[in-house]
Design an enzyme around this catalytic site. Structure first.
Site, PDB file in Angstrom:
ATOM      1  N   TRP A  30      16.510  18.645   6.089  1.00  0.00           N
ATOM      2  CA  TRP A  30      15.434  19.539   5.658  1.00  0.00           C
ATOM      3  C   TRP A  30      14.554  19.816   6.870  1.00  0.00           C
ATOM      4  O   TRP A  30      14.470  18.986   7.791  1.00  0.00           O
ATOM      5  CB  TRP A  30      14.628  18.945   4.504  1.00  0.00           C
ATOM      6  CG  TRP A  30      13.999  17.597   4.775  1.00  0.00           C
ATOM      7  CD1 TRP A  30      14.515  16.375   4.451  1.00  0.00           C
ATOM      8  CD2 TRP A  30      12.740  17.340   5.442  1.00  0.00           C
ATOM      9  NE1 TRP A  30      13.660  15.377   4.874  1.00  0.00           N
ATOM     10  CE2 TRP A  30      12.566  15.937   5.480  1.00  0.00           C
ATOM     11  CE3 TRP A  30      11.748  18.137   6.004  1.00  0.00           C
ATOM     12  CZ2 TRP A  30      11.448  15.323   6.049  1.00  0.00           C
ATOM     13  CZ3 TRP A  30      10.630  17.532   6.581  1.00  0.00           C
ATOM     14  CH2 TRP A  30      10.496  16.141   6.596  1.00  0.00           C
ATOM     15  N   GLU A  73       2.490   9.299  12.191  1.00  0.00           N
ATOM     16  CA  GLU A  73       3.754   9.996  12.528  1.00  0.00           C
ATOM     17  C   GLU A  73       3.602  10.795  13.823  1.00  0.00           C
ATOM     18  O   GLU A  73       4.545  10.885  14.617  1.00  0.00           O
ATOM     19  CB  GLU A  73       4.153  10.957  11.400  1.00  0.00           C
ATOM     20  CG  GLU A  73       4.452  10.304  10.059  1.00  0.00           C
ATOM     21  CD  GLU A  73       5.807   9.612  10.018  1.00  0.00           C
ATOM     22  OE1 GLU A  73       6.587   9.759  10.962  1.00  0.00           O
ATOM     23  OE2 GLU A  73       6.067   8.902   9.022  1.00  0.00           O
ATOM     24  N   GLU A 111      12.463  12.068  13.173  1.00  0.00           N
ATOM     25  CA  GLU A 111      11.081  11.668  12.905  1.00  0.00           C
ATOM     26  C   GLU A 111      10.083  12.797  13.192  1.00  0.00           C
ATOM     27  O   GLU A 111       9.066  12.917  12.529  1.00  0.00           O
ATOM     28  CB  GLU A 111      10.721  10.431  13.748  1.00  0.00           C
ATOM     29  CG  GLU A 111      11.317   9.135  13.243  1.00  0.00           C
ATOM     30  CD  GLU A 111      10.563   8.573  12.042  1.00  0.00           C
ATOM     31  OE1 GLU A 111       9.430   9.005  11.788  1.00  0.00           O
ATOM     32  OE2 GLU A 111      11.126   7.709  11.352  1.00  0.00           O
ATOM     33  N   HIS A 114       8.489  14.708  10.442  1.00  0.00           N
ATOM     34  CA  HIS A 114       7.493  14.093   9.552  1.00  0.00           C
ATOM     35  C   HIS A 114       6.073  14.518   9.931  1.00  0.00           C
ATOM     36  O   HIS A 114       5.280  14.919   9.082  1.00  0.00           O
ATOM     37  CB  HIS A 114       7.616  12.565   9.578  1.00  0.00           C
ATOM     38  CG  HIS A 114       8.966  12.080   9.163  1.00  0.00           C
ATOM     39  ND1 HIS A 114       9.361  10.769   9.279  1.00  0.00           N
ATOM     40  CD2 HIS A 114      10.038  12.743   8.650  1.00  0.00           C
ATOM     41  CE1 HIS A 114      10.607  10.635   8.842  1.00  0.00           C
ATOM     42  NE2 HIS A 114      11.041  11.830   8.465  1.00  0.00           N
ATOM     43  N   GLU A 164       9.846   0.409   9.632  1.00  0.00           N
ATOM     44  CA  GLU A 164      10.398   1.554   8.878  1.00  0.00           C
ATOM     45  C   GLU A 164      10.186   1.335   7.380  1.00  0.00           C
ATOM     46  O   GLU A 164       9.915   2.274   6.637  1.00  0.00           O
ATOM     47  CB  GLU A 164      11.890   1.748   9.170  1.00  0.00           C
ATOM     48  CG  GLU A 164      12.207   2.228  10.571  1.00  0.00           C
ATOM     49  CD  GLU A 164      11.951   3.720  10.802  1.00  0.00           C
ATOM     50  OE1 GLU A 164      11.399   4.404   9.929  1.00  0.00           O
ATOM     51  OE2 GLU A 164      12.308   4.193  11.896  1.00  0.00           O
ATOM     52  N   THR A 167       6.489   2.199   6.620  1.00  0.00           N
ATOM     53  CA  THR A 167       6.182   3.638   6.524  1.00  0.00           C
ATOM     54  C   THR A 167       6.841   4.228   5.274  1.00  0.00           C
ATOM     55  O   THR A 167       6.265   5.089   4.622  1.00  0.00           O
ATOM     56  CB  THR A 167       6.641   4.423   7.770  1.00  0.00           C
ATOM     57  OG1 THR A 167       7.884   3.912   8.207  1.00  0.00           O
ATOM     58  CG2 THR A 167       5.658   4.331   8.892  1.00  0.00           C
ATOM     59  N   ASP A 196      13.973   9.677   4.488  1.00  0.00           N
ATOM     60  CA  ASP A 196      14.355   9.513   5.902  1.00  0.00           C
ATOM     61  C   ASP A 196      14.052   8.095   6.373  1.00  0.00           C
ATOM     62  O   ASP A 196      14.870   7.442   7.021  1.00  0.00           O
ATOM     63  CB  ASP A 196      13.552  10.471   6.802  1.00  0.00           C
ATOM     64  CG  ASP A 196      14.079  11.902   6.776  1.00  0.00           C
ATOM     65  OD1 ASP A 196      15.079  12.159   6.093  1.00  0.00           O
ATOM     66  OD2 ASP A 196      13.470  12.755   7.463  1.00  0.00           O
ATOM     67  N   GLU A 197      12.834   7.645   6.062  1.00  0.00           N
ATOM     68  CA  GLU A 197      12.416   6.305   6.515  1.00  0.00           C
ATOM     69  C   GLU A 197      13.365   5.246   5.950  1.00  0.00           C
ATOM     70  O   GLU A 197      13.712   4.282   6.630  1.00  0.00           O
ATOM     71  CB  GLU A 197      10.977   5.987   6.088  1.00  0.00           C
ATOM     72  CG  GLU A 197       9.917   7.019   6.442  1.00  0.00           C
ATOM     73  CD  GLU A 197       9.631   7.145   7.928  1.00  0.00           C
ATOM     74  OE1 GLU A 197      10.391   6.602   8.746  1.00  0.00           O
ATOM     75  OE2 GLU A 197       8.639   7.830   8.269  1.00  0.00           O
ATOM     76  N   HIS A 200      16.503   5.216   7.925  1.00  0.00           N
ATOM     77  CA  HIS A 200      16.280   4.570   9.230  1.00  0.00           C
ATOM     78  C   HIS A 200      16.186   3.049   9.065  1.00  0.00           C
ATOM     79  O   HIS A 200      16.712   2.288   9.863  1.00  0.00           O
ATOM     80  CB  HIS A 200      15.000   5.098   9.885  1.00  0.00           C
ATOM     81  CG  HIS A 200      15.038   6.578  10.154  1.00  0.00           C
ATOM     82  ND1 HIS A 200      13.911   7.313  10.437  1.00  0.00           N
ATOM     83  CD2 HIS A 200      16.073   7.448  10.185  1.00  0.00           C
ATOM     84  CE1 HIS A 200      14.255   8.581  10.635  1.00  0.00           C
ATOM     85  NE2 HIS A 200      15.559   8.681  10.475  1.00  0.00           N
TER      86      HIS A 200
HETATM   87 FE   LIG Z   1      10.105   6.003  10.646  1.00  0.00          FE
HETATM   88 FE   LIG Z   2       8.383   8.888  10.058  1.00  0.00          FE
END
Ligand SMILES: [Fe+2]
Ligand SMILES: [Fe+2]
Length: 327
Positions: A30, A73, A111, A114, A164, A167, A196-197, A200
């Site tokens: 995205w 971020e 990242e 974000h 990670e 967050t 996403d986090e 990761h």
């Molecule tokens: Fe992250």
């Molecule tokens: Fe992030």
């Protein structure tokens, strides 16, 4: 010792290659513009109005937490620099093709979205003093960030795995609040960042798990050094130029709102140790056994302390991010 750890890290490259495969090609990701009004298309004004209407439902406390998350971020250059200070992970040329360098660049590329989407939302919301937010980011980058790994890749990996998750939770919890108060766009943005986090986190933890198997003594030592004290937060040196304890004040609002609380911190630690399989690990060599016990004890200590913690509402603090209103 560092030499030994570097050579083990080189042996870990197949794990990193596997982790790399969990990062998405840019075409499948995205992008911030998909989540924000698109200027120049028909009906963009209505979209902006819509966004402003939902942002009008966010409380001052939520705005502070949102800004704090976005500022965190936005300090991404500091985190990339941190990865590149870790021996064995260093991208010497900027286009190195070893897996750690590829990971560092691809992770950074994911990242970056974000901060971009968060900042876009803040800009269009019309609810924050953007200049103050931008000043805070600039201060934070100038002040820098020390994850206290001292260039040790083991400790860097332990830190990243823990952080990670932190967050991820901060975005999930803020997203939940956004959904509840009638801000679906922000709810969606937070959910996508959190996903996403989470990806990761899984990647870092999978490499860490392999590291524990490859070098239990070293890995446990690094885990103990990183996680037994209080883990430093990435944006702790933030200031808007007025409030020298801006991070502490932001974190206190988060605690009050239920966005990354001390209990979450304790649970984060417990879960990481659990995922690494430490509670059930037997026959650990040398001092690893006692280090494992120390880690489990630390998790339990934090859990107990978090249970006893009563959040006292302190003196309201003025946040320049929201025009000096007190929260
Ligand atoms: Fe992250
Ligand atoms: Fe992030």
């Amino acid at each position: 010792m560092l030499e030994h750890r570097l050579s083990v890290m080189r042996e870990m490259e197949p794990s990193v290659t596997a982790a790399l495969a969990t990062l998405l090609p840019p075409d499948d990701c995205w992008q911030p513009s998909e989540l924000l009004p698109t200027f120049g298309t028909e009906g963009w004004q209505a979209e902006v109005e819509d966004l402003q209407e939902e942002a009008g439902r966010l409380s001052d406390e939520m705005l502070v937490v949102l800004v704090g998350n976005v500022v965190t971020e936005e300090a991404l250059p500091a985190y990339l620099a941190t990865i590149n200070r870790c021996g064995g992970m260093t991208d010497r040329t900027g286009v190195d093709d070893h897996p750690w360098a590829c990971w560092a660049r691809s992770w950074t590329a994911e990242e970056k979205r974000h901060g971009d989407v968060g900042r876009g939302y803040l800009l269009l919301s019309g609810r924050v003093d953007l200049r103050s937010v931008e000043r805070t980011v600039q201060h934070l980058l100038r002040n820098g960030f020390d994850n206290r790994a001292g260039g040790d890749p083991y400790r860097g990996l332990a830190y990243a795995s823990f952080q990670e998750h932190a967050t991820k939770l901060a975005w999930i919890q803020l997203g939940r609040l956004a959904g509840t108060c009638g801000a679906p766009r922000l709810h969606r943005i937070c959910g996508l960042i959190a996903a996403d986090e989470a990806r990761h986190e899984r990647a870092y933890v999978s490499v860490l798990r392999d590291l524990v198997a490859a070098d239990p003594e070293g890995a446990l030592e690094a885990l103990e050094e990183t996680l037994c004290g209080i883990v430093v937060m990435p944006a702790r040196t933030m200031t808007d130029g007025i409030d020298g304890n801006l991070f502490g004040h932001f974190a206190a609002v988060g605690q009050r709102l239920g966005v990354y609380t001390y209990a979450d911190y304790a649970e984060n630690l417990r879960q990481l140790l659990e995922t690494l399989g430490l509670p059930r690990m037997t026959g650990l060599p040398g001092a690893a056994e006692s280090r494992r016990d120390a880690l489990l004890a630390a998790a339990e200590r934090h859990r107990a302390a978090a249970t006893e913690l009563t959040t006292r509402r302190g003196r309201p603090i003025a946040f320049s991010w929201i025009g000096g209103r007190r929260v």
